[in-house]
Scaffold this motif. Structure first.
Motif, PDB file in Angstrom:
ATOM      1  N   ILE A   1       0.846  -1.202   0.000  1.00 49.26           N
ATOM      2  CA  ILE A   1       0.000   0.000   0.000  1.00 49.26           C
ATOM      3  C   ILE A   1       0.882   1.253   0.000  1.00 49.26           C
ATOM      4  O   ILE A   1       0.650   2.201  -0.759  1.00 49.26           O
ATOM      5  CB  ILE A   1      -0.950   0.010   1.216  1.00 49.26           C
ATOM      6  CG1 ILE A   1      -1.998  -1.107   1.063  1.00 49.26           C
ATOM      7  CG2 ILE A   1      -1.647   1.364   1.369  1.00 49.26           C
ATOM      8  CD1 ILE A   1      -2.840  -1.340   2.297  1.00 49.26           C
TER       9      ILE A   1
ATOM     10  N   LYS B   1      -6.056  10.418  -2.849  1.00 47.92           N
ATOM     11  CA  LYS B   1      -6.291   9.012  -3.228  1.00 47.92           C
ATOM     12  C   LYS B   1      -5.450   8.034  -2.405  1.00 47.92           C
ATOM     13  O   LYS B   1      -5.600   6.831  -2.511  1.00 47.92           O
ATOM     14  CB  LYS B   1      -6.000   8.817  -4.725  1.00 47.92           C
ATOM     15  CG  LYS B   1      -7.052   9.446  -5.606  1.00 47.92           C
ATOM     16  CD  LYS B   1      -7.141   8.725  -6.937  1.00 47.92           C
ATOM     17  CE  LYS B   1      -8.403   9.100  -7.687  1.00 47.92           C
ATOM     18  NZ  LYS B   1      -8.317   8.842  -9.117  1.00 47.92           N
ATOM     19  N   LYS B   2      -4.533   8.590  -1.605  1.00 42.65           N
ATOM     20  CA  LYS B   2      -3.677   7.725  -0.790  1.00 42.65           C
ATOM     21  C   LYS B   2      -4.497   6.986   0.257  1.00 42.65           C
ATOM     22  O   LYS B   2      -5.448   7.543   0.814  1.00 42.65           O
ATOM     23  CB  LYS B   2      -2.612   8.578  -0.089  1.00 42.65           C
ATOM     24  CG  LYS B   2      -1.520   8.997  -1.018  1.00 42.65           C
ATOM     25  CD  LYS B   2      -0.381   9.667  -0.267  1.00 42.65           C
ATOM     26  CE  LYS B   2       0.748   9.792  -1.254  1.00 42.65           C
ATOM     27  NZ  LYS B   2       1.505  10.949  -1.232  1.00 42.65           N
ATOM     28  N   ILE B   3      -4.133   5.740   0.514  1.00 43.48           N
ATOM     29  CA  ILE B   3      -4.792   4.996   1.589  1.00 43.48           C
ATOM     30  C   ILE B   3      -4.093   5.367   2.893  1.00 43.48           C
ATOM     31  O   ILE B   3      -2.885   5.169   3.029  1.00 43.48           O
ATOM     32  CB  ILE B   3      -4.720   3.476   1.337  1.00 43.48           C
ATOM     33  CG1 ILE B   3      -5.575   3.140   0.108  1.00 43.48           C
ATOM     34  CG2 ILE B   3      -5.188   2.698   2.558  1.00 43.48           C
ATOM     35  CD1 ILE B   3      -5.444   1.722  -0.359  1.00 43.48           C
ATOM     36  N   PRO B   4      -4.846   5.959   3.834  1.00 40.19           N
ATOM     37  CA  PRO B   4      -4.195   6.447   5.062  1.00 40.19           C
ATOM     38  C   PRO B   4      -3.737   5.291   5.951  1.00 40.19           C
ATOM     39  O   PRO B   4      -4.495   4.352   6.200  1.00 40.19           O
ATOM     40  CB  PRO B   4      -5.303   7.260   5.740  1.00 40.19           C
ATOM     41  CG  PRO B   4      -6.583   6.701   5.204  1.00 40.19           C
ATOM     42  CD  PRO B   4      -6.299   6.149   3.847  1.00 40.19           C
ATOM     43  N   ILE B   5      -2.490   5.348   6.363  1.00 42.63           N
ATOM     44  CA  ILE B   5      -1.974   4.342   7.301  1.00 42.63           C
ATOM     45  C   ILE B   5      -1.722   5.040   8.624  1.00 42.63           C
ATOM     46  O   ILE B   5      -0.819   5.852   8.755  1.00 42.63           O
ATOM     47  CB  ILE B   5      -0.716   3.670   6.737  1.00 42.63           C
ATOM     48  CG1 ILE B   5      -1.139   2.908   5.465  1.00 42.63           C
ATOM     49  CG2 ILE B   5      -0.103   2.737   7.760  1.00 42.63           C
ATOM     50  CD1 ILE B   5      -0.071   2.121   4.816  1.00 42.63           C
TER      51      ILE B   5
END
Lengths: 136, 185
Positions: free
Chosen positions: A57, A68-72
């Protein structure tokens, strides 16, 4: 409607936890007596797969625009709270032989004395919320 | 084919199947829902629900996905129960069986020992105490086995590594020094 999806995730989570016996008091004791690799295998392989997924990811996030980034989300580092809270949790984990996920799974399995664990957990949570400001 | 399906449905899964599936579920939650796996926060949400006004209820309904997730966990258990897919005997190590027999456990059927999981005194109070420590400790530490030990450790988050070390310190103390006395009550 979105909430139904989370119910389905929960059902899948429960089936995995039950089928791999992570909800068993016996398995937790076996783990803390270091007499079988089973629970360590469950934990380590779950961590391993999650770690690979997170790396993928992160890799994909690099080329994406911010929205659009998947937040971690990383857990907040408060070492005293993490350690002392962790030890207190561990004390309870070994007594009840169940961590939070399994408590709910046991209820579903009609193992009703587990209600006492859940009520205890709710009392413990309310105590924590009351004392929060005085704790590290 | 039927044999394989029966095995999947009615027998226990080895760690190398169940463990990776937990990891895949955590990743699926992250990718498809943008949610970070965690269970113990649900205690705070249920507590808020118990003490709630209509506003907090509405807010919880919209924001607290974990409430729905744990309802799902209960349903999952219920499905297995109604489907009769429970494991009759957990195949724990013989050494553990011997140790637990010494502590007064004699019935090794089911997921939990009937000697502890019943509504008599003091057993019910022991379970309540276990729960109390779980609730207080997990919220204090900022997470439990799911949020810290799996999600957090997979990110190599210092908070989660320290919390997980704590989980095991507490667990070892309990198993070796506290539980034997509690089971003797």
């Amino acid at each position: 409607m979105k909430n139904i999806r989370f119910i389905i995730y929960g059902i899948i989570f429960a089936i995995i936890l039950i089928k791999v016996e992570a909800i068993s008091w016996f398995r937790i004791q076996e783990m803390f007596y270091f007499q079988s690799f089973h629970m360590y295998g469950v934990l380590l392989s779950a961590i391993g797969v999650t770690m690979i997924g997170i790396q993928l990811i992160k890799f994909r996030n690099k080329n994406l625009p911010e929205e659009k980034k998947i937040p971690i989300v990383k857990k907040e580092f408060r070492w005293k709270a993490n350690l002392i809270g962790g030890i207190i949790f561990g004390l309870g984990w070994a007594i009840a032989g169940a961590c939070p996920g399994p408590i709910y799974a046991l209820l579903g399995l009609a193992i009703f004395p587990a209600v006492a664990i859940l009520i205890g957990a709710l009392i413990g949570t309310s105590l924590y919320l009351k004392l929060k400001n005085k704790l590290p | 084919m039927k044999k394989i399906i029966d095995q999947i449905l009615f027998e226990s899964w080895p760690w190398y199947i169940g463990g990776p599936l937990i990891g895949l579920l955590a990743i699926a939650l992250l990718i498809f829902e943008r949610k970070t796996l965690g269970v113990s926060i649900s205690f705070e949400q249920i507590w808020a629900l118990i003490n709630s006004s209509k506003e907090t209820f509405k807010e919880l309904y919209e924001k607290s996905w974990q409430i729905w997730f744990v309802i799902g966990i209960i349903f999952g258990g219920l499905l297995i129960h109604l489907g009769g897919a429970e494991t009759e005997f957990i195949a724990i190590a013989d050494t553990t069986k011997a140790t637990l027999t010494n502590l007064g456990i004699s019935d090794f059927s089911g997921y939990v020992p009937i000697e502890l999981f019943n509504f008599d005194f003091p057993q019910i109070l022991i379970l309540l105490l276990g729960g109390l420590l779980i609730g207080f400790g997990s919220r204090f530490a900022g997470g439990c086995t799911a949020g810290h030990s799996i999600m957090g450790v997979a990110q190599l988050a210092p908070a989660s590594i320290i919390a997980t070390i704590g989980f095991f310190i507490g667990g070892l103390i309990s198993t070796h020094f506290i539980l034997p006395s509690l089971l003797a009550l």
